[in-house]
Design an enzyme around this catalytic site. Structure first.
Site, mmCIF file in Angstrom:
data_model
loop_
_atom_site.group_PDB
_atom_site.id
_atom_site.type_symbol
_atom_site.label_atom_id
_atom_site.label_comp_id
_atom_site.label_asym_id
_atom_site.label_seq_id
_atom_site.Cartn_x
_atom_site.Cartn_y
_atom_site.Cartn_z
ATOM 1 N N LYS A 74 113.329 60.177 -14.203
ATOM 2 C CA LYS A 74 112.378 60.998 -13.437
ATOM 3 C C LYS A 74 111.012 60.920 -14.126
ATOM 4 O O LYS A 74 110.876 61.252 -15.309
ATOM 5 C CB LYS A 74 112.898 62.429 -13.399
ATOM 6 C CG LYS A 74 112.350 63.274 -12.286
ATOM 7 C CD LYS A 74 113.116 64.590 -12.264
ATOM 8 C CE LYS A 74 112.654 65.498 -11.180
ATOM 9 N NZ LYS A 74 113.238 66.835 -11.316
HETATM 10 C C1 E4P Z 1 112.754 68.779 -8.435
HETATM 11 O O1 E4P Z 1 113.292 67.804 -8.859
HETATM 12 C C2 E4P Z 1 112.429 69.958 -9.234
HETATM 13 O O2 E4P Z 1 113.357 70.045 -10.285
HETATM 14 C C3 E4P Z 1 112.534 71.258 -8.495
HETATM 15 O O3 E4P Z 1 112.967 71.085 -7.165
HETATM 16 C C4 E4P Z 1 111.393 72.175 -8.662
HETATM 17 O O4 E4P Z 1 111.680 73.358 -7.974
HETATM 18 P P1 E4P Z 1 110.914 74.731 -8.248
HETATM 19 O O5 E4P Z 1 109.606 74.675 -7.539
HETATM 20 O O6 E4P Z 1 111.822 75.762 -7.665
HETATM 21 O O7 E4P Z 1 110.758 74.858 -9.741
#
Ligand code: E4P
Length: 218
Positions: free
Chosen positions: A87
């Site tokens: 990622k």
């Molecule tokens: C995506 O990969 C992120 O980990 C995540 O969806 C972020 O979500 P949040 O806005 O609830 O922190």
């Protein structure tokens, strides 16, 4: 549409996986910290534990923000387990690294996407997944779902293979709307996924069926 769970909590991953509909997991440094997982070795072990629980892609996020650092971290993460997807944040160095990983056959998830232009760059770099954060856009009175719709059109216009991974899901209707728009994947906390199960008429109907069965068998 694939279902990923957005958590580093092993119990939640297990519960979603037991339902039989889980296709993968996404994590991020905040989710790891929430579980109290810190330090290189513990983080690495946690990724491996997750990979061994779920038969699907598991996103592991790099911390470096320079090309060399992202490549070094990403290559190390990719060797941990065949399920690992590296990622990478949506920054110039990240896009360069995604192109590098793509050429090496390493899967990537381009994270922190908030505009169609960013999504276009991620696809051109060959990202496996591209994560628009719809809930965080909604939080600032923008329209997260409209962004996903826009990206769907762009990707379909050119046949980009990058999968739209709708992230930052807040509630079950986000999941339904993503399915209507044609997101390839949603990644959600456990609660919105489990909420999809519930309907009061299901509960009422089942109670009635069981009561009638019991009457007939008295
Ligand atoms: C995506 O990969 C992120 O980990 C995540 O969806 C972020 O979500 P949040 O806005 O609830 O922190």
């Amino acid at each position: 549409m694939k279902f990923f769970i957005d958590t580093a909590n092993l119990d939640e991953i297990k519960e979603a996986n037991n339902l039989g509909v889980l296709d993968g997991v996404t994590t991020n440094p905040s989710l790891m910290a929430k579980e109290g997982i810190s330090g290189g070795d513990r983080i690495t072990k946690h990724y491996v534990d997750i990979c061994e629980m779920v038969n699907g892609d598991v996103s592991a996020e790099v911390i470096a923000t320079d090309f060399d650092g992202i490549v070094r971290e990403g290559e190390a993460l990719a060797t941990l387990h065949k399920n690992i997807v590296v990622k990478v944040p949506m920054i110039a160095e990240g896009i360069k690294a995604i192109k590098y990983f793509t050429d090496k056959g390493i899967k990537t998830n381009c994270t922190l996407v908030f505009s169609a232009g960013q999504a276009l760059l991620a696809a051109k770099a060959g990202a496996t997944y591209m994560s628009p954060f719809l809930g965080r856009l909604d939080d600032i009175s923008a329209d997260g779902l409209a962004l996903i719709e826009e990206i769907r059109i762009i990707y379909d216009n050119y046949g980009y293979q990058t999968e739209i991974l709708a992230a930052s899901i807040r509630h079950p209707m986000h999941i339904i709307e993503c399915a209507k728009i044609g997101a390839d994947v949603i990644t959600s906390p456990l609660k919105p996924i489990m909420s999809l199960l519930s309907h009061p008429l299901t509960d009422k109907g089942l109670a009635q069926f069981l009561a009638d069965y019991a009457k007939g068998n008295e």
